[in-house]
Each structure stands twice: as C-alpha cells, then as structure tokens.
Design a protein around this motif. Structure first.
Motif, short mmCIF file in Angstrom:
data_model
loop_
_atom_site.label_atom_id
_atom_site.label_comp_id
_atom_site.label_asym_id
_atom_site.label_seq_id
_atom_site.Cartn_x
_atom_site.Cartn_y
_atom_site.Cartn_z
N ALA A 1 51.37 -61.90 21.72
CA ALA A 1 52.23 -63.12 22.13
C ALA A 1 52.43 -63.39 20.80
CB ALA A 1 50.82 -63.87 22.38
N GLU A 2 52.09 -63.25 19.12
CA GLU A 2 53.09 -63.61 18.64
C GLU A 2 54.18 -62.63 18.46
OE1 GLU A 2 52.89 -62.76 13.47
OE2 GLU A 2 51.25 -62.70 14.47
N LEU A 3 53.79 -61.03 18.84
CA LEU A 3 55.38 -60.81 19.05
C LEU A 3 56.33 -60.77 19.44
CD1 LEU A 3 56.46 -57.67 17.89
CD2 LEU A 3 55.48 -56.88 19.52
N LEU A 4 55.84 -60.94 21.22
CA LEU A 4 56.74 -62.07 21.96
C LEU A 4 57.56 -63.45 22.27
CD1 LEU A 4 54.78 -61.99 25.23
CD2 LEU A 4 56.62 -59.83 24.73
N ALA A 5 57.04 -64.21 20.59
CA ALA A 5 57.25 -65.03 20.44
C ALA A 5 58.61 -64.96 18.96
CB ALA A 5 55.79 -66.08 19.90
N ARG A 6 59.32 -63.76 18.96
CA ARG A 6 59.99 -64.01 17.97
C ARG A 6 61.42 -63.93 18.98
NH1 ARG A 6 58.37 -58.56 14.77
NH2 ARG A 6 57.03 -59.53 13.19
N GLY A 7 61.04 -63.70 19.97
CA GLY A 7 62.87 -63.47 20.96
C GLY A 7 63.08 -62.67 21.68
N ASP A 8 64.13 -62.60 21.61
CA ASP A 8 65.16 -61.31 22.19
C ASP A 8 64.89 -59.74 21.57
OD1 ASP A 8 65.59 -62.73 24.54
OD2 ASP A 8 67.67 -63.04 23.16
N HIS A 9 65.03 -59.85 20.21
CA HIS A 9 65.05 -59.06 19.50
C HIS A 9 63.48 -58.20 19.14
CE1 HIS A 9 67.04 -55.38 17.06
NE2 HIS A 9 66.47 -56.03 15.83
N LEU A 10 63.12 -57.63 20.26
CA LEU A 10 61.29 -57.32 19.73
C LEU A 10 61.67 -55.33 19.81
CD1 LEU A 10 60.26 -58.43 23.98
CD2 LEU A 10 59.28 -59.09 21.14
N PRO A 11 60.36 -54.91 19.87
CA PRO A 11 60.55 -53.66 18.90
C PRO A 11 60.32 -52.76 20.54
CG PRO A 11 58.41 -54.82 19.32
CD PRO A 11 59.61 -56.00 18.53
N ALA B 1 58.47 -50.04 21.03
CA ALA B 1 57.13 -49.55 20.73
C ALA B 1 56.16 -50.13 19.83
CB ALA B 1 57.07 -47.74 20.72
N VAL B 2 54.60 -50.16 20.39
CA VAL B 2 53.63 -50.34 19.26
C VAL B 2 52.46 -49.49 19.33
CG1 VAL B 2 52.02 -52.22 19.21
CG2 VAL B 2 54.07 -52.49 19.96
N LEU B 3 52.46 -49.41 17.71
CA LEU B 3 51.29 -48.72 17.21
C LEU B 3 50.15 -49.94 17.20
CD1 LEU B 3 49.32 -46.03 16.63
CD2 LEU B 3 50.45 -46.24 14.45
N ALA B 4 48.82 -49.10 18.28
CA ALA B 4 48.07 -50.84 18.07
C ALA B 4 46.63 -50.27 17.42
CB ALA B 4 46.95 -50.59 19.66
N ALA B 5 45.94 -51.16 16.84
CA ALA B 5 45.01 -51.05 15.35
C ALA B 5 43.97 -49.91 15.93
CB ALA B 5 44.24 -51.89 15.46
N ASN B 6 43.34 -49.83 17.61
CA ASN B 6 42.53 -49.44 18.21
C ASN B 6 42.71 -49.37 19.59
OD1 ASN B 6 41.44 -51.01 19.08
ND2 ASN B 6 39.34 -50.85 17.78
N ASP B 7 41.95 -48.81 20.71
CA ASP B 7 42.28 -49.07 22.36
C ASP B 7 42.45 -49.88 22.83
OD1 ASP B 7 43.10 -45.90 21.86
OD2 ASP B 7 40.91 -44.85 22.67
N VAL B 8 40.96 -50.54 22.89
CA VAL B 8 40.54 -52.03 23.15
C VAL B 8 42.09 -52.52 22.36
CG1 VAL B 8 38.40 -51.31 23.16
CG2 VAL B 8 39.32 -53.16 21.15
N ASN B 9 42.50 -52.85 21.01
CA ASN B 9 43.45 -53.87 20.55
C ASN B 9 44.92 -53.09 21.43
OD1 ASN B 9 45.97 -54.36 18.87
ND2 ASN B 9 44.83 -55.39 17.87
N ALA B 10 45.23 -52.18 21.66
CA ALA B 10 45.81 -52.17 23.31
C ALA B 10 45.95 -52.73 23.90
CB ALA B 10 46.01 -50.22 23.21
N ILE B 11 44.81 -52.55 24.48
CA ILE B 11 44.96 -52.30 26.55
C ILE B 11 45.05 -54.03 25.81
CG2 ILE B 11 43.11 -53.01 27.92
CD1 ILE B 11 41.89 -50.19 27.49
N GLY B 12 44.38 -54.56 25.04
CA GLY B 12 44.61 -56.39 25.04
C GLY B 12 45.98 -56.46 24.86
N ALA B 13 46.76 -55.82 23.85
CA ALA B 13 48.41 -56.03 23.58
C ALA B 13 49.26 -55.76 25.26
CB ALA B 13 48.89 -55.04 23.32
N ILE B 14 49.29 -54.54 26.04
CA ILE B 14 49.15 -54.17 27.42
C ILE B 14 48.92 -55.55 27.97
CG2 ILE B 14 48.79 -52.42 29.55
CD1 ILE B 14 48.60 -50.41 27.22
N SER B 15 47.82 -56.20 28.48
CA SER B 15 47.75 -56.76 29.43
C SER B 15 49.10 -58.19 28.95
CB SER B 15 46.16 -57.79 28.66
OG SER B 15 45.96 -58.77 29.78
N THR B 16 48.79 -58.68 27.88
CA THR B 16 49.48 -59.80 27.55
C THR B 16 51.09 -59.54 27.06
OG1 THR B 16 48.18 -61.08 25.68
CG2 THR B 16 51.25 -61.25 25.19
N PHE B 17 51.82 -57.94 27.33
CA PHE B 17 53.06 -57.77 27.59
C PHE B 17 53.23 -57.98 29.03
CE2 PHE B 17 52.90 -54.71 23.45
CZ PHE B 17 52.90 -56.43 23.53
#
Length: 331
Positions: free
Chosen positions: A226-236, A238-254
């Motif tokens: 969510a913090e990443l998305l708040a930046r606006g249009d210039h997004l990365p 790709a994301v390297l997440a802290a671990n698998d569960v962190n990645a799953i949370g990120a995918i859910s938000t995306f």
C-alpha cells in the motif's frame, strides 16, 4: 540445595506472586518494566516454573525444547518436520513453545522450556537478546536456526541470506526489470543479510536500491504494498519480499488495486514454504531447505548433548531460486 519458588521470585522483584505467574505465562498484560524485573529476579535465583517437573527430569533427559518465533509462518513448521524426524529416530521427544515474535514473550518462553529440564534447546529465528541465548547456553546445549551467533557455546544453522537476495535480483534483471523494490524484514533474524544482499546486487547492476521497511508477516506485506502504491504512477516493476507470507500479503494488495501479477508487477518471496507451491499462488521464491535445516540443527544439538563435540558448528546453506508464475518479463 533449596529450590527457589514463585514466592521467592516475587519477593526479590518486589511484586505479587500473581504478577510473577502472569510473566511466566507470557501474558501481554504486564508492563515491560515489571516483566524485566521479574525475569531478572528469576535468573538471579535460578528459578524455572513448574518446579515439580524437575523431579521427572535427569541428566539423561529424552526431551528437546524448541522455541518457534512465529506459529503463523509455515517456514518454522517445515523446519520442525526435520527436527521431529531426527529427534524421534534418536528416541527424543519435543516440547514446543512460542514467543509470538516478541522478545519479552520469547524470553519467558525460553525460561518455561528450561523448566522441563530438556537435554538441549533449539531456537528457531529467535528475537531474544544475545544475553538470553548466552545464559541458556551456560546451562545446556543450544542451537540457533535462521539466526547467527558468535558464541562458541552455541551452534548455528542458517542460509546465506546475501546470496539468496542476490539470486532474486539477478534473475529479475535478466527478465528486464530495472526498478526493483525490497520489502525488508525489519529487525527480524536474517533480515539484515537479505537487505545487504539486495542492495549489493542492485548496485552491482548499476541500479538504485529501494528498501521499504516491513516485517515477516502477511499484514506487513499488505502495508508495504500500500505504501508503494501511494507513490503514484512511477512504480517499480518488481518486488523482492521479506519472505513468502510477506509476498502473499503484497500480492493481495496489488490485486485489490487492479495490478496483475506478473503482467504489471513481478513478486518474489523468500523461504519456498508449502504456501508458495499452491497452484493458485505459484510464488517465485528463494528456497531454504527447511527439513534439512531441522535435521542439521538436531544432529548438532545431539552431538553436544552426548559430549561428542565442544567446538561450534556453523552450517551456512546455499539457497536456490525456484521460479513459478509470479515473475515475468518487465512490461
């Protein structure tokens, strides 16, 4: 020798017996100041709860204590699979406790484990200060899993976190990604190594690191995304997440934001837990050999228990990258 009681601890700490009981049960209702006072008094007196269990234990204890940092992370359950299989084959049983990723609660959990008078203890990704580990190692054999140590009395089993992060970054660069963010694991074990590996790899490719503070949880992954998305249009891309569960949370938000994985943004996890292989997740992730880590840790512990070795063992395992469906070429 007179065995110290809960009343003795209460008197030494200047608190009630009921409060000592709450601390020993890991209750969150106790203030940090009072918890520290009780634990300090317990250490000074050599007190461990459930003193009656002492009479059931001996120098030939067939119990191994296991502290699990986070019961919600399948990474630890899969390590315990390796621990349990090895321990059972050698005639040992496990007593498992958790501290819920809280240093104060983990400290109480270690004290509780010691009350069973185990032959030794395995601490999985512990958040406790090094002094707690040192104190425990002065009483019985201790092995750390997913955390390093310089103590000669403590053995360690962990993966090479710097290498793991670099593997992920290198592959993402091969896929054409130039803007790669990293959701880190905060102060948790191995987080610093993964963060360093990420930064080094990014700079090695002439890219600017982009670290977003996070933790080893699904909720933290959601918040970091969510913090990443708040930046606006210039997004990365790709994301390297802290671990698998962190990645799953990120995918859910995306997904809730309308971003497709991997068409719009690629995501890489870390650990290669059973969650990552689920077909509907298909998470690309850095593999740590969890069962092997559990086996190596238990073998090292039993060597200490049997007096076969006094020099420290440092198992540093090389991770590998497992590619699934959450990574693709940069758009």
């Amino acid at each position: 020798m007179i065995t110290p009681t809960m009343e003795d601890v209460a008197a030494r700490a200047g608190v009630s017996r009921a409060l000592v009981s709450l601390v020993m049960r890991g209750s969150p209702k106790v203030s940090t100041r009072r918890r520290e006072a009780v634990l300090h008094a317990a250490e000074e007196l050599g007190y461990a709860p459930h003193a009656a269990a002492r009479s059931l234990a001996s120098r030939n204890s067939r119990i191994l204590g296991v502290l699990v940092s986070d019961l919600h992370n399948p990474f630890f359950a899969e390590i315990i699979d390796g621990i349990d299989a090895t321990a059972h084959a050698e005639g040992f049983e496990l007593v498992i406790n958790t501290g819920g990723r809280s240093p104060a609660r983990e400290r109480a959990a270690v004290t509780n484990l010691l009350s069973f008078r185990p032959a030794g203890v395995l601490l999985l990704g512990p958040a406790v200060p090094a002094s707690v580990i040192s104190d425990a190692a002065a009483r019985l054999p201790v092995v750390l899993v997913a955390r390093g140590s310089r103590l000669a009395s403590v053995d360690t089993v962990q993966d090479h976190g710097k290498v793991g992060s670099a593997l992920a970054v290198d592959r993402l660069v091969e896929l054409g990604h130039g803007r790669i963010a990293h959701f880190d694991g905060g102060r948790a074990a191995q987080s610093a190594a993964r963060r360093t590996g990420y930064r080094t790899a990014m700079r090695g490719h002439g890219l600017e690191p982009d670290v977003i503070p996070s933790e080893y949880t699904e909720v933290a992954g959601e918040k970091a995304a969510a913090e990443l998305l708040a930046r606006g249009d210039h997004l990365p891309t790709a994301v390297l997440a802290a671990n698998d569960v962190n990645a799953i949370g990120a995918i859910s938000t995306f997904g809730r934001a309308g971003l497709r994985v991997p068409e719009d943004i690629s995501v890489v996890g870390y650990d290669n837990t059973s969650l990552a292989a689920f077909r509907h997740i298909g998470l690309t992730t850095v593999d740590q050999p969890r069962a092997e880590m559990g086996r190596l840790a238990t073998e090292a512990l039993l060597q200490r228990v049997r007096g076969e070795r006094t020099t420290p063992v440092r198992h540093l395992l090389r991770p590998s990258l497992v590619e699934r469906t959450t990574t693709g070429t940069a758009s």
